[in-house]
Motif scaffolding. Structure first.
Motif, PDB file in Angstrom:
ATOM      1  N   CYS A   1       5.732  57.029  14.688  1.00 39.95           N
ATOM      2  CA  CYS A   1       7.100  57.526  14.914  1.00 39.95           C
ATOM      3  C   CYS A   1       8.206  56.572  14.466  1.00 39.95           C
TER       4      CYS A   1
ATOM      5  N   ARG B   1       2.506  56.397  19.707  1.00 39.82           N
ATOM      6  CA  ARG B   1       2.517  57.694  19.031  1.00 39.82           C
ATOM      7  C   ARG B   1       2.827  58.828  20.009  1.00 39.82           C
TER       8      ARG B   1
ATOM      9  N   ASN C   1       6.559  60.746  20.243  1.00 41.89           N
ATOM     10  CA  ASN C   1       6.716  62.191  20.031  1.00 41.89           C
ATOM     11  C   ASN C   1       7.389  62.857  21.227  1.00 41.89           C
TER      12      ASN C   1
ATOM     13  N   LYS D   1      11.161  64.873  21.299  1.00 39.81           N
ATOM     14  CA  LYS D   1      11.380  66.224  21.831  1.00 39.81           C
ATOM     15  C   LYS D   1      12.425  66.226  22.938  1.00 39.81           C
TER      16      LYS D   1
END
Length: 214
Positions: free
Chosen positions: A64, A118, A122, A126
């Motif tokens: 990311c 990771r 994520n 969001k």
């Protein structure tokens, strides 16, 4: 529990946790005085995930980096690494009463932090779709107009400037003149190119504004 905390195998991980707290406090203080330490780090860090792909670039992108601001990503990475090391040590401590040797806990923490960064990265993307995670490539600043906020910029002596991107996020960049001129506080500067974390710019003049309007 105190015996576990002060055990030799935990010292490096606890030091990293302390460094995260210091960074968080620094960012909080900078925010109070109207300055974004996170944005400055973004623009000074010569990391380009859009560069030709290699193993390292693919791994960092998978973790990311490039979709989160660099400072947020570093905090996430350091926190994941230190907590993974402490967790591995605690499990071993609970079973045998001693911590793992650092050379054993290190690879465990390293591998674990890759996957945790990771997953957590994520999740952050969001949760914060219109805030920190709407990070844009700093190369897209080219041609934009920044305002000198602190100091006077001369060739070889950059000053801080603020730039607002298309997401209405404010970024703080370091700017110096591309020619023999000076930029003073409050003046508008056109960002031309980025070199080693420093933007080269030219003073925005009335003639430029008129030409753009035409």
């Amino acid at each position: 529990m105190l015996d576990f905390i002060i055990a030799d195998g935990n010292s490096i991980y606890l030091l990293l946790v302390a460094s995260v707290l210091v960074i968080a406090c620094l960012e909080g203080f900078c925010t109070l005085v109207g300055f974004s330490f996170s944005s400055l780090i973004d623009n000074l860090t010569p990391i380009d995930i859009d560069a030709p792909e290699g193993a390292l670039t693919k791994t960092l992108g998978w973790m990311c980096l490039g979709r989160l601001p660099v400072l947020i990503w570093l905090i996430l990475l350091i926190t994941s690494f230190s907590l993974s090391g402490l967790t591995a040590n605690y499990v071993f401590w609970a079973m045998l009463g001693v911590t793992l040797p650092f050379m054993i806990s290190l690879p465990i923490a390293f591998v674990a932090c890759i996957f945790i960064t990771r997953i957590a990265g994520n999740a952050l993307i969001k949760i914060l779709p219109n805030n920190e995670s709407s990070a844009v490539a700093t190369d897209s600043f080219t041609g934009g107009v920044a305002i000198i906020t602190i100091g006077t910029a001369r060739q070889g002596s950059p000053a801080e400037a603020s730039f607002t991107d298309k997401y209405k996020q404010k970024h703080y960049v370091m700017v110096e003149p591309v020619a023999e001129e000076t930029f003073s506080q409050g003046q508008q500067v056109v960002l031309i190119e980025k070199d080693a974390g420093i933007w080269k710019g030219s003073l925005l003049r009335a003639s430029m504004i008129n030409n753009e309007e035409k």
